[in-house]
Design a protein around this motif. Sequence first.
Motif, mmCIF file in Angstrom:
data_model
loop_
_atom_site.group_PDB
_atom_site.id
_atom_site.type_symbol
_atom_site.label_atom_id
_atom_site.label_comp_id
_atom_site.label_asym_id
_atom_site.label_seq_id
_atom_site.Cartn_x
_atom_site.Cartn_y
_atom_site.Cartn_z
ATOM 1 N N ILE A 76 67.165 57.343 10.485
ATOM 2 C CA ILE A 76 68.128 57.014 11.540
ATOM 3 C C ILE A 76 67.508 56.016 12.513
ATOM 4 C CG2 ILE A 76 69.516 57.940 13.437
ATOM 5 C CD1 ILE A 76 70.478 58.654 10.539
ATOM 6 N N ASP A 77 66.256 56.196 12.847
ATOM 7 C CA ASP A 77 65.576 55.247 13.738
ATOM 8 C C ASP A 77 65.562 53.850 13.131
ATOM 9 O OD1 ASP A 77 65.150 57.404 15.365
ATOM 10 O OD2 ASP A 77 62.977 57.488 15.048
ATOM 11 N N ARG A 78 65.272 53.761 11.850
ATOM 12 C CA ARG A 78 65.243 52.453 11.180
ATOM 13 C C ARG A 78 66.629 51.813 11.143
ATOM 14 N NH1 ARG A 78 61.205 53.819 6.192
ATOM 15 N NH2 ARG A 78 59.288 53.773 7.419
ATOM 16 N N LEU A 79 67.657 52.618 10.915
ATOM 17 C CA LEU A 79 69.010 52.080 10.879
ATOM 18 C C LEU A 79 69.447 51.580 12.257
ATOM 19 C CD1 LEU A 79 70.658 54.630 8.445
ATOM 20 C CD2 LEU A 79 70.304 52.187 8.038
ATOM 21 N N PHE A 80 69.108 52.301 13.307
ATOM 22 C CA PHE A 80 69.416 51.820 14.654
ATOM 23 C C PHE A 80 68.622 50.549 14.963
ATOM 24 C CE2 PHE A 80 71.299 55.987 15.940
ATOM 25 C CZ PHE A 80 72.465 55.481 16.501
ATOM 26 N N THR A 81 67.380 50.480 14.504
ATOM 27 C CA THR A 81 66.579 49.272 14.691
ATOM 28 C C THR A 81 67.190 48.105 13.937
ATOM 29 O OG1 THR A 81 64.590 50.597 14.978
ATOM 30 C CG2 THR A 81 64.274 48.280 14.414
ATOM 31 N N THR A 82 67.655 48.349 12.718
ATOM 32 C CA THR A 82 68.321 47.303 11.933
ATOM 33 C C THR A 82 69.567 46.802 12.649
ATOM 34 O OG1 THR A 82 67.517 48.256 9.865
ATOM 35 C CG2 THR A 82 69.418 46.791 9.712
ATOM 36 N N LEU A 83 70.353 47.728 13.159
ATOM 37 C CA LEU A 83 71.563 47.363 13.896
ATOM 38 C C LEU A 83 71.207 46.533 15.122
ATOM 39 C CD1 LEU A 83 74.624 47.617 14.401
ATOM 40 C CD2 LEU A 83 74.149 49.791 15.549
ATOM 41 N N PHE A 84 70.217 46.972 15.881
ATOM 42 C CA PHE A 84 69.790 46.264 17.077
ATOM 43 C C PHE A 84 69.309 44.853 16.732
ATOM 44 C CE2 PHE A 84 66.292 45.061 19.943
ATOM 45 C CZ PHE A 84 66.995 44.994 21.138
ATOM 46 N N THR A 85 68.506 44.732 15.690
ATOM 47 C CA THR A 85 67.979 43.433 15.271
ATOM 48 C C THR A 85 69.097 42.488 14.843
ATOM 49 O OG1 THR A 85 65.940 44.500 14.557
ATOM 50 C CG2 THR A 85 66.368 42.298 13.688
ATOM 51 N N LYS A 86 70.048 43.022 14.108
ATOM 52 C CA LYS A 86 71.168 42.204 13.645
ATOM 53 C C LYS A 86 72.015 41.711 14.820
ATOM 54 C CE LYS A 86 74.394 41.864 9.930
ATOM 55 N NZ LYS A 86 74.907 42.428 8.718
ATOM 56 N N ILE A 87 72.272 42.583 15.775
ATOM 57 C CA ILE A 87 73.057 42.188 16.943
ATOM 58 C C ILE A 87 72.282 41.187 17.793
ATOM 59 C CG2 ILE A 87 74.046 43.027 19.123
ATOM 60 C CD1 ILE A 87 74.815 45.592 17.578
ATOM 61 N N GLN A 88 70.995 41.415 17.951
ATOM 62 C CA GLN A 88 70.156 40.483 18.709
ATOM 63 C C GLN A 88 70.152 39.098 18.057
ATOM 64 O OE1 GLN A 88 66.119 41.897 19.091
ATOM 65 N NE2 GLN A 88 66.151 41.550 21.281
ATOM 66 N N SER A 89 70.067 39.055 16.749
ATOM 67 C CA SER A 89 70.091 37.795 16.013
ATOM 68 C C SER A 89 71.428 37.078 16.200
ATOM 69 C CB SER A 89 69.824 38.060 14.538
ATOM 70 O OG SER A 89 69.964 36.902 13.783
ATOM 71 N N GLU A 90 72.520 37.831 16.133
ATOM 72 C CA GLU A 90 73.849 37.251 16.323
ATOM 73 C C GLU A 90 74.007 36.698 17.738
ATOM 74 O OE1 GLU A 90 77.754 36.021 15.515
ATOM 75 O OE2 GLU A 90 76.123 36.581 14.159
ATOM 76 N N LEU A 91 73.482 37.401 18.717
ATOM 77 C CA LEU A 91 73.548 36.910 20.095
ATOM 78 C C LEU A 91 72.776 35.611 20.253
ATOM 79 C CD1 LEU A 91 73.210 40.225 22.128
ATOM 80 C CD2 LEU A 91 75.220 38.740 21.963
ATOM 81 N N ALA A 92 71.639 35.491 19.587
ATOM 82 C CA ALA A 92 70.862 34.249 19.641
ATOM 83 C C ALA A 92 71.651 33.096 19.028
ATOM 84 C CB ALA A 92 69.526 34.429 18.926
ATOM 85 N N VAL A 93 72.319 33.347 17.919
ATOM 86 C CA VAL A 93 73.139 32.314 17.280
ATOM 87 C C VAL A 93 74.279 31.919 18.212
ATOM 88 C CG1 VAL A 93 74.748 31.880 15.375
ATOM 89 C CG2 VAL A 93 72.557 32.967 14.921
ATOM 90 N N GLN A 94 74.924 32.904 18.835
ATOM 91 C CA GLN A 94 76.030 32.607 19.751
ATOM 92 C C GLN A 94 75.552 31.782 20.942
ATOM 93 O OE1 GLN A 94 79.299 33.301 19.371
ATOM 94 N NE2 GLN A 94 78.948 34.252 17.397
ATOM 95 N N ARG A 95 74.375 32.086 21.489
ATOM 96 C CA ARG A 95 73.815 31.304 22.596
ATOM 97 C C ARG A 95 73.565 29.864 22.165
ATOM 98 N NH1 ARG A 95 69.846 35.109 23.117
ATOM 99 N NH2 ARG A 95 70.806 36.926 23.980
ATOM 100 N N ASP A 96 73.011 29.695 20.972
ATOM 101 C CA ASP A 96 72.755 28.347 20.455
ATOM 102 C C ASP A 96 74.057 27.571 20.284
ATOM 103 O OD1 ASP A 96 70.068 28.927 20.413
ATOM 104 O OD2 ASP A 96 69.969 29.247 18.232
ATOM 105 N N LEU A 97 75.080 28.247 19.773
ATOM 106 C CA LEU A 97 76.373 27.586 19.583
ATOM 107 C C LEU A 97 77.006 27.195 20.913
ATOM 108 C CD1 LEU A 97 77.879 29.697 16.665
ATOM 109 C CD2 LEU A 97 77.075 27.330 16.578
ATOM 110 N N LEU A 98 76.856 28.034 21.929
ATOM 111 C CA LEU A 98 77.381 27.688 23.247
ATOM 112 C C LEU A 98 76.654 26.482 23.830
ATOM 113 C CD1 LEU A 98 78.006 31.159 24.904
ATOM 114 C CD2 LEU A 98 79.706 29.412 24.368
ATOM 115 N N GLY A 99 75.341 26.425 23.611
ATOM 116 C CA GLY A 99 74.571 25.256 24.052
ATOM 117 C C GLY A 99 75.010 23.996 23.333
#
Length: 108
Positions: A76-99
Amino acid sequence: AVETGDPNVLASLLQELAHRNALRSALAGRDEEDLAPLLRMVAKNATDPRYAPVLLPAADVLLDVYTPVLGESIIIDRLFTTLFTKIQSELAVQRDLLGLQGSLDLII
């Protein structure tokens, strides 16, 4: 819904549960065996634009409900970490696209 492997079915079910204000109670009280496939599917599809409006609020509820038991299950810890990492990555892409959009607005 998780057994089908179809994110449309899962998203529809979660949306209906949220509409009925039953999402928290439906997601709570799961053991590792029941929670892992749900978390896996949410993590896999959370950043898909078709499912994000439903899965991200559900992920928020899952985090609220299961934060007290983090550290008790490696899976469960690994799955939450995977979810967090995926969302963090998506947020970085969204920030780049806004720039990029801001740069294009200056040019156009």
